[in-house]
Motif scaffolding. Sequence first.
Motif, PDB file in Angstrom:
ATOM      1  N   PHE A 153       1.032  -0.950  -0.253  1.00  0.00           N
ATOM      2  CA  PHE A 153       0.019  -0.046  -0.154  1.00  0.00           C
ATOM      3  C   PHE A 153       0.552   1.415  -0.276  1.00  0.00           C
ATOM      4  CE2 PHE A 153      -3.440   3.416   1.911  1.00  0.00           C
ATOM      5  CZ  PHE A 153      -3.648   3.069   1.082  1.00  0.00           C
ATOM      6  N   VAL A 154       0.994   2.246  -0.913  1.00  0.00           N
ATOM      7  CA  VAL A 154       1.826   3.662  -1.143  1.00  0.00           C
ATOM      8  C   VAL A 154       0.868   4.785  -0.856  1.00  0.00           C
ATOM      9  CG1 VAL A 154       3.185   4.528  -2.776  1.00  0.00           C
ATOM     10  CG2 VAL A 154       3.001   1.706  -2.437  1.00  0.00           C
ATOM     11  N   LEU A 172       9.080   3.533   5.032  1.00  0.00           N
ATOM     12  CA  LEU A 172       8.658   2.164   4.620  1.00  0.00           C
ATOM     13  C   LEU A 172       8.903   1.297   5.999  1.00  0.00           C
ATOM     14  CD1 LEU A 172       9.323  -0.174   2.443  1.00  0.00           C
ATOM     15  CD2 LEU A 172      11.502  -0.135   2.897  1.00  0.00           C
ATOM     16  N   LYS A 173       7.633   0.475   5.408  1.00  0.00           N
ATOM     17  CA  LYS A 173       6.885  -0.635   6.759  1.00  0.00           C
ATOM     18  C   LYS A 173       7.263  -2.064   5.973  1.00  0.00           C
ATOM     19  CE  LYS A 173       3.523   2.763   9.718  1.00  0.00           C
ATOM     20  NZ  LYS A 173       4.204   3.630   9.203  1.00  0.00           N
ATOM     21  N   SER A 174       7.793  -3.326   6.351  1.00  0.00           N
ATOM     22  CA  SER A 174       7.558  -4.117   5.788  1.00  0.00           C
ATOM     23  C   SER A 174       7.765  -5.087   6.819  1.00  0.00           C
ATOM     24  CB  SER A 174       8.826  -4.391   4.466  1.00  0.00           C
ATOM     25  OG  SER A 174       9.169  -5.169   3.932  1.00  0.00           O
ATOM     26  N   ARG A 219      13.578   0.122  -0.088  1.00  0.00           N
ATOM     27  CA  ARG A 219      13.988   1.415  -0.798  1.00  0.00           C
ATOM     28  C   ARG A 219      14.838   1.860  -2.272  1.00  0.00           C
ATOM     29  NH1 ARG A 219      13.530   4.312   3.518  1.00  0.00           N
ATOM     30  NH2 ARG A 219      13.139   2.758   5.761  1.00  0.00           N
ATOM     31  N   GLU A 220      15.673   0.637  -2.923  1.00  0.00           N
ATOM     32  CA  GLU A 220      16.096   1.167  -3.447  1.00  0.00           C
ATOM     33  C   GLU A 220      14.617   1.060  -5.023  1.00  0.00           C
ATOM     34  OE1 GLU A 220      19.604  -0.477  -6.044  1.00  0.00           O
ATOM     35  OE2 GLU A 220      18.790  -1.601  -4.433  1.00  0.00           O
ATOM     36  N   VAL A 221      14.030   0.390  -5.029  1.00  0.00           N
ATOM     37  CA  VAL A 221      12.839   0.476  -6.243  1.00  0.00           C
ATOM     38  C   VAL A 221      12.464   1.414  -5.957  1.00  0.00           C
ATOM     39  CG1 VAL A 221      11.122  -0.490  -6.939  1.00  0.00           C
ATOM     40  CG2 VAL A 221      12.736  -2.716  -6.311  1.00  0.00           C
ATOM     41  N   ILE A 222      11.801   2.245  -4.380  1.00  0.00           N
ATOM     42  CA  ILE A 222      11.064   3.030  -4.742  1.00  0.00           C
ATOM     43  C   ILE A 222      11.650   4.426  -5.256  1.00  0.00           C
ATOM     44  CG2 ILE A 222       9.983   4.293  -3.105  1.00  0.00           C
ATOM     45  CD1 ILE A 222       9.670   2.466  -1.143  1.00  0.00           C
ATOM     46  N   GLY A 223      12.662   4.424  -5.222  1.00  0.00           N
ATOM     47  CA  GLY A 223      13.743   5.741  -5.085  1.00  0.00           C
ATOM     48  C   GLY A 223      13.901   5.762  -6.596  1.00  0.00           C
ATOM     49  N   GLU A 224      14.387   4.323  -7.483  1.00  0.00           N
ATOM     50  CA  GLU A 224      13.883   4.687  -8.913  1.00  0.00           C
ATOM     51  C   GLU A 224      13.009   4.729  -9.480  1.00  0.00           C
ATOM     52  OE1 GLU A 224      18.042   0.923  -8.938  1.00  0.00           O
ATOM     53  OE2 GLU A 224      15.506   0.350  -9.443  1.00  0.00           O
ATOM     54  N   THR A 225      11.910   4.314  -9.089  1.00  0.00           N
ATOM     55  CA  THR A 225      10.780   4.552  -9.838  1.00  0.00           C
ATOM     56  C   THR A 225      10.120   6.296  -9.189  1.00  0.00           C
ATOM     57  OG1 THR A 225      10.055   2.586  -9.304  1.00  0.00           O
ATOM     58  CG2 THR A 225       8.229   3.981  -9.964  1.00  0.00           C
ATOM     59  N   LEU A 226      10.887   6.651  -8.480  1.00  0.00           N
ATOM     60  CA  LEU A 226       9.990   8.148  -7.945  1.00  0.00           C
ATOM     61  C   LEU A 226      11.075   8.744  -9.295  1.00  0.00           C
ATOM     62  CD1 LEU A 226       9.883   8.434  -4.882  1.00  0.00           C
ATOM     63  CD2 LEU A 226       8.020   9.114  -6.104  1.00  0.00           C
ATOM     64  N   THR A 282       3.401   0.404   2.830  1.00  0.00           N
ATOM     65  CA  THR A 282       3.576  -0.497   3.786  1.00  0.00           C
ATOM     66  C   THR A 282       3.891  -1.762   2.639  1.00  0.00           C
ATOM     67  OG1 THR A 282       2.194   0.573   4.700  1.00  0.00           O
ATOM     68  CG2 THR A 282       2.318  -1.554   5.434  1.00  0.00           C
ATOM     69  N   ASP A 283       4.702  -2.214   2.579  1.00  0.00           N
ATOM     70  CA  ASP A 283       4.904  -4.150   2.048  1.00  0.00           C
ATOM     71  C   ASP A 283       3.848  -5.145   2.585  1.00  0.00           C
ATOM     72  OD1 ASP A 283       6.650  -5.257  -0.073  1.00  0.00           O
ATOM     73  OD2 ASP A 283       7.351  -5.869   2.165  1.00  0.00           O
ATOM     74  N   LYS A 284       3.462  -5.575   2.264  1.00  0.00           N
ATOM     75  CA  LYS A 284       3.701  -7.356   2.376  1.00  0.00           C
ATOM     76  C   LYS A 284       4.728  -8.481   1.602  1.00  0.00           C
ATOM     77  CE  LYS A 284       0.616  -6.027   5.974  1.00  0.00           C
ATOM     78  NZ  LYS A 284       0.766  -6.237   7.387  1.00  0.00           N
ATOM     79  N   GLY A 285       5.006  -8.162   0.963  1.00  0.00           N
ATOM     80  CA  GLY A 285       5.692  -9.152   0.441  1.00  0.00           C
ATOM     81  C   GLY A 285       5.976  -8.726  -1.598  1.00  0.00           C
TER      82      GLY A 285
END
Lengths: 97, 300
Positions: free
Chosen positions: A18-19, A32-34, A45-52, A65-68
């Motif tokens: 959920f973002v 980040l919660k996971s 975090r890297e994937v989020i940063g690259e996407t932004l 909030t990551d659920k795998g």
Amino acid sequence: MKLLKPAAAGTLESSDCFVSIEPSENGIEIDLKSDVIRQFGDRIREVIGETLETLGIENCTISVTDKGALDCTIRARVESAAFRSAEIKEEIPWEKL
Amino acid sequence: MGEALTDKKKRLRRSMLFLNAQKPSLIRDAYLYGPDSLMFDLEDAVAENQKDSARFSLYNALRNIDYGRSEKIVRINGLDTPHWREDVRCAVAAGCDSIRLPKTETARDISILEEEVFKAEKEFGIEEGTVLLMAAIESARGVINCMEICTASDRLFGIALSGGDYTKDLQTTLSPTGVELMGARQHMIIAARAAKVQCFDTVYTNVNDLDGFRHETEMIKQMGFDGKSLINPRQIPIVHGVFTPTDKEIEFAKKVVREIEEKSAQGIGVFTVDGKMIDIAFYDGARRTLEMARASGKLR
């Protein structure tokens, strides 16, 4: 991409994330919660940063909030939330994502 | 039509597994069950306020997950919605193999879709004609117009019955015997064969009734259908089993192919194999049997 309003995407179901994202003026702030933060926190975090970065977003507060979720799911949810925030619904520049 | 396009149109499609393009757990794992085709759904399975999010999910899945030998088909939203054009752009940019148009009623519906697919191929630098089409028939009008739909585009590889909406249009309901679908099934398979495209049966919605599912699959195979739409991975091995030729059928098909090739070289058109009269008309059917035997692993 210019963010205009708070927006969210995704779910808290298994394999999803959920973002929520909102405009800011203080660079990128990631919350980040996971369940797997010790093993995969840096990678997520890297994937989020690259996407932004791909979306040209330099300032925002983003909560994930990551659920795998797989990398491709994290990217999809961040993109979805960002385009909702920017109020862009059509003519998505797919080739640039 | 090029040979490559013809081969793509004719590929084996016994099982088409529907999955909600918005559900990460489904789009991650479904191909592991080995369906011939995966049907990523942007239409009915996706809530109206999640259409945008489902596209991002679809795009990233198709760009990043290796779906192996399974064909990647995208069911877009109908032409009567504000969503379908962006669905097409997303699906084409993501590299789907085919697009399924719901609620197809006329040849013009296919032409409108084809034009948009062509525009998207051009926009995203994809070779023209790469993305194939299929039409879902969901109304009495669609059934009546099957022949013109089947021949509306060189890209169209097949038509599929959508039983739920079709029975609503007939003002009846789905029953265990499926008697309400028989007219549409018969009409569609005849039109598809006349147009030399494939034909697929509707889903069987009671996922716990595997005996009923097997019975229906045996029936539609006997009617001539190429395969069936599925909503649960448990249905895949049953469809593949029903569509797997028996050892006797495989041996006979081998003989037919061999004899036709040998006899035609000798200028002989009609002859017998195991006491049955055989001519060139049996060739494609026998090759199809062998193709299904190879796909099921019974023949190398």
